[in-house]
Design a protein around this motif. Structure first.
Motif, short mmCIF file in Angstrom:
data_model
loop_
_atom_site.label_atom_id
_atom_site.label_comp_id
_atom_site.label_asym_id
_atom_site.label_seq_id
_atom_site.Cartn_x
_atom_site.Cartn_y
_atom_site.Cartn_z
N GLN A 180 0.88 -0.98 0.10
CA GLN A 180 0.32 0.40 0.20
C GLN A 180 0.57 1.83 0.46
OE1 GLN A 180 -3.54 -0.61 0.40
NE2 GLN A 180 -2.63 -2.31 -0.26
N GLY A 181 2.17 0.96 0.18
CA GLY A 181 3.43 2.06 0.19
C GLY A 181 3.61 2.42 -1.02
N GLU A 182 4.95 2.89 -1.18
CA GLU A 182 5.37 3.51 -2.29
C GLU A 182 6.19 2.29 -2.86
OE1 GLU A 182 6.68 6.44 -3.03
OE2 GLU A 182 4.93 7.24 -1.66
N PRO A 183 6.34 2.29 -4.11
CA PRO A 183 6.59 1.16 -4.91
C PRO A 183 7.73 0.23 -4.91
CG PRO A 183 5.75 2.65 -6.45
CD PRO A 183 5.93 3.28 -5.19
N VAL A 184 7.77 -0.98 -4.46
CA VAL A 184 8.82 -1.80 -4.06
C VAL A 184 9.46 -2.62 -4.74
CG1 VAL A 184 9.26 -3.76 -1.82
CG2 VAL A 184 7.64 -1.31 -1.51
N LEU A 185 10.23 -2.90 -5.09
CA LEU A 185 11.24 -3.97 -5.56
C LEU A 185 12.15 -4.94 -4.12
CD1 LEU A 185 11.61 -4.57 -9.16
CD2 LEU A 185 13.98 -3.77 -8.36
N ARG A 186 11.31 -6.10 -4.65
CA ARG A 186 12.19 -7.39 -3.88
C ARG A 186 12.53 -8.29 -5.24
NH1 ARG A 186 8.41 -10.39 -1.62
NH2 ARG A 186 6.10 -9.29 -1.27
N PRO A 187 13.96 -9.15 -3.91
CA PRO A 187 14.24 -10.56 -5.48
C PRO A 187 13.17 -11.85 -4.41
CG PRO A 187 15.93 -9.67 -3.93
CD PRO A 187 14.78 -9.03 -3.56
N ILE A 188 13.00 -12.50 -5.48
CA ILE A 188 12.80 -13.43 -5.04
C ILE A 188 13.17 -15.47 -5.96
CG2 ILE A 188 10.48 -12.41 -5.01
CD1 ILE A 188 9.98 -13.90 -7.74
N GLN A 238 15.49 7.60 -7.82
CA GLN A 238 14.63 7.92 -8.57
C GLN A 238 14.51 8.99 -9.31
OE1 GLN A 238 10.86 8.23 -5.98
NE2 GLN A 238 9.91 8.73 -7.14
N SER A 239 14.04 9.52 -10.58
CA SER A 239 13.86 10.38 -11.23
C SER A 239 12.32 11.02 -11.81
CB SER A 239 14.78 10.79 -12.18
OG SER A 239 14.40 11.93 -13.27
N GLU A 240 11.57 12.25 -11.25
CA GLU A 240 10.16 11.86 -11.22
C GLU A 240 9.01 10.00 -11.11
OE1 GLU A 240 9.96 13.90 -14.67
OE2 GLU A 240 10.70 15.85 -14.38
N ASN A 241 8.84 9.52 -11.88
CA ASN A 241 8.26 8.51 -12.54
C ASN A 241 8.87 7.65 -12.84
OD1 ASN A 241 5.77 10.20 -11.12
ND2 ASN A 241 5.67 10.20 -13.44
N GLU A 273 6.54 1.85 -18.88
CA GLU A 273 7.93 2.01 -20.12
C GLU A 273 9.22 1.26 -19.32
OE1 GLU A 273 11.12 4.36 -23.07
OE2 GLU A 273 9.85 4.86 -22.28
N VAL A 274 10.08 -0.13 -19.80
CA VAL A 274 10.98 -0.68 -19.24
C VAL A 274 11.88 -0.25 -19.90
CG1 VAL A 274 8.76 -2.13 -17.71
CG2 VAL A 274 10.38 -2.63 -19.94
N ASP A 275 13.35 -0.59 -19.36
CA ASP A 275 15.14 -1.04 -20.05
C ASP A 275 15.45 -1.53 -19.37
OD1 ASP A 275 16.76 0.29 -22.40
OD2 ASP A 275 17.79 1.36 -20.71
N GLU A 289 3.75 4.96 -14.38
CA GLU A 289 2.47 6.29 -14.59
C GLU A 289 2.18 7.48 -13.56
OE1 GLU A 289 -1.22 5.50 -14.70
OE2 GLU A 289 -1.80 4.84 -13.11
N ALA A 290 1.79 8.93 -13.88
CA ALA A 290 2.43 10.27 -12.94
C ALA A 290 0.80 9.37 -11.50
CB ALA A 290 2.13 11.11 -13.90
#
Length: 544
Positions: free
Chosen positions: A243-251, A486-489, A514-516, A542-543
């Motif tokens: 529910q908070g900020e975007p979280v990336l975690r390894p699985i 983080q730079s903007e979104n 978008e991804v890179d 997205e914004a």
């Protein structure tokens, strides 16, 4: 015009083909083929590494608040975060005087009354911070000063609740999951929450267990229970953090299926069924069903076996014959053999059995076995199954949990597997064939096992079936860290170490634009599966 059909050359060709086919068949059925790398070794993946500076980003970090004589939950949450490369700091809530740079604060004590000033939390959240209550607070004056701000409109006394009902899916499915097991116990507060709060989970008695409440620019996330101190019951922690900020975690993105104590020395009596001996039943019925499910769902079984004798001899025995039969078929289908035993004598005796039945076999895994003892006997030992509460790595050994499939309480089994999937993106299941005492029980075990596999195929079709020893390929899960800037979104993630394809969960309520240097697949309402082979990749959201 007459045609002459010459069959001599054709007969030679047919005869040669039959002879070649026969030779290949004999070769496949022999132990020679087991020495080929295809069956005995995994292709090692080279490890990439790089130096990372603060310019490349920061580690996700959490401030965990505990209190005097109430440290267990905080320590276990810190251990969980450490296992997925996140930083966390412990602090006594009694010593808290301000909150500034922390992105997420986790209250891991019921003693909210020991907080000196409620405004420390309220001001922090109002300015955009996130506070997660990892356990229900005890009634106190401090709670009564802020219960409305955290989303409660009426509060009562302690009650015991059971079960967990999610209000929305976590993985891609039509309906939210419900786990009604009586073993899912919580000490909760009887309460009602604000209609504007976002209810995430309830008990089986419909008492709110987990919700989030916006306050100013930030949010409170409240777990109204006590089970998050148990490693096999921490799924709601990550449901809440989503529910908070975007979280990336390894699985791990791995499914391991172990047949405990199989093969074993089955008797020639007719105890399981009157129509055949027990040994014939396990060979011709149970093993046939297990192989059928393995082929249908692409499983790589781990046979975890123990010698029935501490003094095995080269003479052929029923166990040796079964070990050779089941072992060859398991290896050819992509599985592996693991040693199991509670003493060094059992492990050494089992090694002797392997040498008789499957000469040249490399053993890399053990089940419920002391790792040091196994390493002393098997030089290539690298994976322990069932010796840890969640996937961890200690020195050169990877330790995996193991979930016994208890079909007498299917909701508990389903919850435990769901918990593994949510917390580490893996499943480690254990079947116990020796528990079968009748043909009816055997049929029920296979049917229930297939139901579990059907549910997993529906909910997590992306999950990879692997040998236990291959799980260590996801090197980053055990060794590396994820730095984020983080730079903007646009979120840029930098890894200090990785080996081959690395998988992550990205939890975000914002859509990906978008991804890179990575691949992304949506696998839940606010959940994405990220795959990369690069040491740096970026994702644009997205914004808001």
């Amino acid at each position: 015009m007459k045609y002459t059909f010459k069959i001599q050359k054709g007969m030679y060709l047919i005869g040669g083909f039959i002879a070649l086919f026969g030779f290949i068949f004999i070769l496949i059925r022999s132990d020679v083929v087991l020495k080929f790398p295809l069956f005995s070794e995994s292709n090692p993946t080279s490890i990439q590494s790089q130096s990372v500076s603060r310019a490349d980003g920061m580690l996700d970090s959490y401030l965990i608040l505990n209190s005097t004589n109430d440290e267990q939950l905080a320590e276990r949450l810190q251990e969980r975060f450490r296992s997925i490369g996140k930083e966390s700091t412990l602090k006594n809530i009694e010593q808290l005087t301000s909150l500034t740079d922390e992105k997420t604060v986790i209250i891991a004590t019921e003693h909210l009354d020991r907080l000196k000033d409620r405004d420390i939390l309220l001001d922090y959240v109002e300015k955009g911070g996130t506070v997660l209550f990892a356990t229900r607070p005890s009634p106190s004056d401090r709670l009564m000063e802020m219960y409305r701000q955290i989303g409660i409109i009426e509060i009562g006394s302690f009650v015991e609740t059971t079960g967990v009902r999610l209000t929305s899916p976590f993985f891609e499915e039509d309906a939210a999951k419900s786990f009604e097991s009586e073993r899912l116990l919580n000490s909760s507060l009887a309460l009602r929450i604000d209609p504007e709060a976002n209810l995430l989970a309830t008990s089986s008695q419909d008492l709110p267990l987990l919700w989030s409440k916006t306050y100013g620019a930030g949010r409170f996330i409240v777990f109204n229970g006590t089970m998050l101190s148990e490693f096999n019951q921490q799924a709601l922690l990550f449901v809440g953090l989503a529910q908070g900020e975007p979280v990336l975690r390894p699985i791990l993105n791995a499914e391991v299926t172990t047949l405990q104590g199989f093969p074993f020395l089955a008797s020639n009596e007719r105890l399981v069924t009157k129509s055949m001996t027990d040994r014939d039943y396990f060979r011709n019925v149970f093993w046939a069903d297990v192989q059928r499910l393995g082929a249908k769902y692409g499983l790589n079984y781990v046979l975890a076996t123990t010698s029935p004798s501490l003094n095995p001899t080269p003479a052929t025995s029923a166990y040796s014959e079964d070990l050779a039969l089941y072992g060859r078929e398991t290896l050819r289908s992509g599985g592996e053999i693991a040693v199991s035993g509670s003493s060094s004598e059992e492990i050494r005796a089992t090694k002797t059995q392997f040498d008789y039945a499957l000469p040249g076999l490399t053993i890399k895994s053990s089940y419920l076995t002391d790792g040091e003892t196994a390493q002393g006997v098997f030089d290539d030992h690298m994976t322990e199954i069932g010796t840890a509460s969640f996937p961890i790595k200690t020195e050169a050994v990877v330790q995996l949990p193991s979930t016994p499939l208890d079909f007498s309480d299917p909701d508990w089994t389903t919850w435990t597997l769901f918990n593994e999937l949510v917390t580490s993106g893996s499943v480690s299941m254990t079947l116990s064939p020796q528990s079968i005492t009748s043909q009816t029980e055997g049929e029920a075990l296979v049917t229930a096992f297939q139901s579990v596999l059907d549910e997993q195929r529906r909910d997590v079709p992306w999950l990879r079936s692997m040998k236990a020893s291959d799980v260590a390929r996801n090197h980053h899960f055990f060794e590396g860290h994820v730095y984020v800037s983080q730079s903007e979104n646009v979120y840029t993630y930098t890894l200090d170490e990785a080996a081959g394809a690395t998988y992550f969960y990205l939890q975000s309520s914002q859509e990906i634009e978008e991804v890179d240097q990575c691949e992304v697949e949506r696998i839940g309402p606010d959940l994405y599966l990220v795959k990369t082979e690069a040491l740096s990749f970026s994702i644009r959201l997205e914004a808001k």
